[in-house]
Design a protein around this motif. Sequence first.
Motif, PDB file in Angstrom:
ATOM      1  N   TRP A   7       0.831  -1.212   0.000  1.00 44.52           N
ATOM      2  CA  TRP A   7       0.000   0.000   0.000  1.00 44.52           C
ATOM      3  C   TRP A   7       0.863   1.258   0.000  1.00 44.52           C
ATOM      4  CZ3 TRP A   7      -4.737   0.503  -1.473  1.00 44.52           C
ATOM      5  CH2 TRP A   7      -5.599  -0.584  -1.399  1.00 44.52           C
ATOM      6  N   THR A   8       1.961   1.242   0.731  1.00 41.43           N
ATOM      7  CA  THR A   8       2.866   2.395   0.731  1.00 41.43           C
ATOM      8  C   THR A   8       3.433   2.627  -0.656  1.00 41.43           C
ATOM      9  OG1 THR A   8       3.447   1.957   3.033  1.00 41.43           O
ATOM     10  CG2 THR A   8       4.949   3.352   1.779  1.00 41.43           C
ATOM     11  N   LEU A   9       3.891   1.563  -1.290  1.00 41.79           N
ATOM     12  CA  LEU A   9       4.440   1.678  -2.639  1.00 41.79           C
ATOM     13  C   LEU A   9       3.401   2.223  -3.607  1.00 41.79           C
ATOM     14  CD1 LEU A   9       6.846  -0.443  -4.503  1.00 41.79           C
ATOM     15  CD2 LEU A   9       4.593  -0.313  -5.506  1.00 41.79           C
ATOM     16  N   VAL A  10       2.208   1.678  -3.608  1.00 41.90           N
ATOM     17  CA  VAL A  10       1.170   2.081  -4.558  1.00 41.90           C
ATOM     18  C   VAL A  10       0.757   3.537  -4.349  1.00 41.90           C
ATOM     19  CG1 VAL A  10      -1.238   1.692  -5.200  1.00 41.90           C
ATOM     20  CG2 VAL A  10       0.308  -0.238  -4.990  1.00 41.90           C
ATOM     21  N   VAL A  11       0.561   3.932  -3.101  1.00 38.92           N
ATOM     22  CA  VAL A  11       0.121   5.309  -2.827  1.00 38.92           C
ATOM     23  C   VAL A  11       1.188   6.309  -3.251  1.00 38.92           C
ATOM     24  CG1 VAL A  11      -0.418   6.927  -0.968  1.00 38.92           C
ATOM     25  CG2 VAL A  11      -1.531   4.707  -1.032  1.00 38.92           C
ATOM     26  N   LEU A  12       2.442   6.048  -2.902  1.00 39.24           N
ATOM     27  CA  LEU A  12       3.500   6.987  -3.274  1.00 39.24           C
ATOM     28  C   LEU A  12       3.723   7.040  -4.787  1.00 39.24           C
ATOM     29  CD1 LEU A  12       6.118   6.499  -0.417  1.00 39.24           C
ATOM     30  CD2 LEU A  12       4.670   8.485  -0.858  1.00 39.24           C
ATOM     31  N   VAL A  13       3.633   5.915  -5.454  1.00 45.68           N
ATOM     32  CA  VAL A  13       3.789   5.922  -6.908  1.00 45.68           C
ATOM     33  C   VAL A  13       2.637   6.683  -7.571  1.00 45.68           C
ATOM     34  CG1 VAL A  13       3.757   4.443  -8.965  1.00 45.68           C
ATOM     35  CG2 VAL A  13       5.251   3.880  -7.056  1.00 45.68           C
ATOM     36  N   LEU A  14       1.419   6.487  -7.091  1.00 43.05           N
ATOM     37  CA  LEU A  14       0.290   7.221  -7.666  1.00 43.05           C
ATOM     38  C   LEU A  14       0.403   8.726  -7.435  1.00 43.05           C
ATOM     39  CD1 LEU A  14      -2.738   4.893  -6.879  1.00 43.05           C
ATOM     40  CD2 LEU A  14      -1.759   5.419  -9.107  1.00 43.05           C
ATOM     41  N   ILE A  15       0.840   9.118  -6.250  1.00 39.40           N
ATOM     42  CA  ILE A  15       1.032  10.546  -5.977  1.00 39.40           C
ATOM     43  C   ILE A  15       2.129  11.112  -6.877  1.00 39.40           C
ATOM     44  CG2 ILE A  15       1.857  12.189  -4.243  1.00 39.40           C
ATOM     45  CD1 ILE A  15       0.385  10.473  -2.146  1.00 39.40           C
ATOM     46  N   GLY A  16       3.228  10.384  -7.019  1.00 35.12           N
ATOM     47  CA  GLY A  16       4.323  10.839  -7.872  1.00 35.12           C
ATOM     48  C   GLY A  16       3.917  10.962  -9.323  1.00 35.12           C
ATOM     49  N   LEU A  70      11.047   7.252  -4.533  1.00 34.72           N
ATOM     50  CA  LEU A  70      10.918   7.112  -3.079  1.00 34.72           C
ATOM     51  C   LEU A  70       9.912   6.022  -2.723  1.00 34.72           C
ATOM     52  CD1 LEU A  70      11.555   8.251  -0.208  1.00 34.72           C
ATOM     53  CD2 LEU A  70       9.564   9.729  -0.545  1.00 34.72           C
ATOM     54  N   GLY A  71       8.815   5.961  -3.473  1.00 34.53           N
ATOM     55  CA  GLY A  71       7.812   4.925  -3.233  1.00 34.53           C
ATOM     56  C   GLY A  71       8.354   3.534  -3.485  1.00 34.53           C
ATOM     57  N   ILE A  72       9.112   3.373  -4.556  1.00 35.91           N
ATOM     58  CA  ILE A  72       9.682   2.060  -4.875  1.00 35.91           C
ATOM     59  C   ILE A  72      10.677   1.632  -3.800  1.00 35.91           C
ATOM     60  CG2 ILE A  72      11.145   0.820  -6.519  1.00 35.91           C
ATOM     61  CD1 ILE A  72       9.773   2.546  -8.710  1.00 35.91           C
ATOM     62  N   VAL A  73      11.541   2.555  -3.402  1.00 36.03           N
ATOM     63  CA  VAL A  73      12.545   2.234  -2.378  1.00 36.03           C
ATOM     64  C   VAL A  73      11.877   1.938  -1.035  1.00 36.03           C
ATOM     65  CG1 VAL A  73      14.463   3.193  -1.039  1.00 36.03           C
ATOM     66  CG2 VAL A  73      14.412   3.470  -3.518  1.00 36.03           C
ATOM     67  N   LEU A 104      10.302  -1.690   3.340  1.00 34.96           N
ATOM     68  CA  LEU A 104       9.264  -2.240   4.219  1.00 34.96           C
ATOM     69  C   LEU A 104       9.109  -3.741   4.026  1.00 34.96           C
ATOM     70  CD1 LEU A 104       6.574   0.567   4.062  1.00 34.96           C
ATOM     71  CD2 LEU A 104       7.824  -0.180   6.080  1.00 34.96           C
ATOM     72  N   GLN A 105       9.260  -4.218   2.804  1.00 35.30           N
ATOM     73  CA  GLN A 105       9.192  -5.655   2.566  1.00 35.30           C
ATOM     74  C   GLN A 105      10.327  -6.376   3.274  1.00 35.30           C
ATOM     75  OE1 GLN A 105      10.016  -6.913  -1.401  1.00 35.30           O
ATOM     76  NE2 GLN A 105       9.182  -8.950  -1.092  1.00 35.30           N
ATOM     77  N   VAL A 106      11.531  -5.821   3.176  1.00 36.21           N
ATOM     78  CA  VAL A 106      12.697  -6.431   3.828  1.00 36.21           C
ATOM     79  C   VAL A 106      12.531  -6.418   5.351  1.00 36.21           C
ATOM     80  CG1 VAL A 106      15.172  -6.117   4.245  1.00 36.21           C
ATOM     81  CG2 VAL A 106      14.270  -5.980   1.937  1.00 36.21           C
ATOM     82  N   LEU A 107      11.890  -5.380   5.880  1.00 37.45           N
ATOM     83  CA  LEU A 107      11.671  -5.286   7.319  1.00 37.45           C
ATOM     84  C   LEU A 107      10.542  -6.197   7.819  1.00 37.45           C
ATOM     85  CD1 LEU A 107      12.104  -1.447   7.887  1.00 37.45           C
ATOM     86  CD2 LEU A 107      13.677  -3.275   8.514  1.00 37.45           C
ATOM     87  N   GLY A 108       9.868  -6.892   6.900  1.00 39.01           N
ATOM     88  CA  GLY A 108       8.849  -7.850   7.316  1.00 39.01           C
ATOM     89  C   GLY A 108       7.426  -7.349   7.216  1.00 39.01           C
ATOM     90  N   HIS A 109       7.202  -6.229   6.554  1.00 40.92           N
ATOM     91  CA  HIS A 109       5.845  -5.696   6.423  1.00 40.92           C
ATOM     92  C   HIS A 109       5.226  -6.017   5.070  1.00 40.92           C
ATOM     93  CE1 HIS A 109       6.052  -3.446  10.140  1.00 40.92           C
ATOM     94  NE2 HIS A 109       7.278  -3.076   9.793  1.00 40.92           N
ATOM     95  N   GLY A 110       5.807  -6.981   4.359  1.00 42.71           N
ATOM     96  CA  GLY A 110       5.316  -7.364   3.040  1.00 42.71           C
ATOM     97  C   GLY A 110       4.819  -8.791   3.027  1.00 42.71           C
ATOM     98  N   GLN A 111       4.564  -9.283   1.840  1.00 46.74           N
ATOM     99  CA  GLN A 111       4.112 -10.654   1.644  1.00 46.74           C
ATOM    100  C   GLN A 111       5.233 -11.610   2.030  1.00 46.74           C
ATOM    101  OE1 GLN A 111       1.088 -11.081   0.688  1.00 46.74           O
ATOM    102  NE2 GLN A 111       0.877 -13.068  -0.209  1.00 46.74           N
ATOM    103  N   PRO A 112       4.945 -12.663   2.808  1.00 49.98           N
ATOM    104  CA  PRO A 112       6.005 -13.607   3.161  1.00 49.98           C
ATOM    105  C   PRO A 112       6.484 -14.383   1.932  1.00 49.98           C
ATOM    106  CG  PRO A 112       3.894 -14.347   4.005  1.00 49.98           C
ATOM    107  CD  PRO A 112       3.674 -12.998   3.425  1.00 49.98           C
ATOM    108  N   SER A 113       7.755 -14.710   1.914  1.00 45.89           N
ATOM    109  CA  SER A 113       8.316 -15.463   0.794  1.00 45.89           C
ATOM    110  C   SER A 113       7.922 -16.938   0.901  1.00 45.89           C
ATOM    111  CB  SER A 113       9.835 -15.331   0.792  1.00 45.89           C
ATOM    112  OG  SER A 113      10.369 -15.958   1.938  1.00 45.89           O
TER     113      SER A 113
END
Length: 89
Positions: free
Chosen positions: A31-40, A65-68, A73-82
């Motif tokens: 959600w963070t990625l999508v919102v920031l990319v849409l705003i950008g 910034l949204g992509i990064v 956040l994914q690496v920190l564990g707030h994303g889909q589990p692998s």
Amino acid sequence: MADNISSGASERLYLPPAAPNDNHGHTTASWTLVVLVLIGVAIAAGAVVASLPWLFWVGMGVVALGIVSGKVLQVLGHGQPSEAERARA
């Protein structure tokens, strides 16, 4: 016609394996990625209409910034589990 109907005992069902129980990408990282990319993209599109090159690059910076931030956040564990994390659970 009645000859083609089996008793069911010898009939095999070929069903696909069950889908894993996951959240289909509804995570903080996505959600963070999508919102920031849409705003950008909205900023960049407005800059193209207004003919402001510097604002276009600001919008592209927000997209980057949204992509990064999504990846961090994914690496920190707030994303889909692998797959490996799902197998351990």
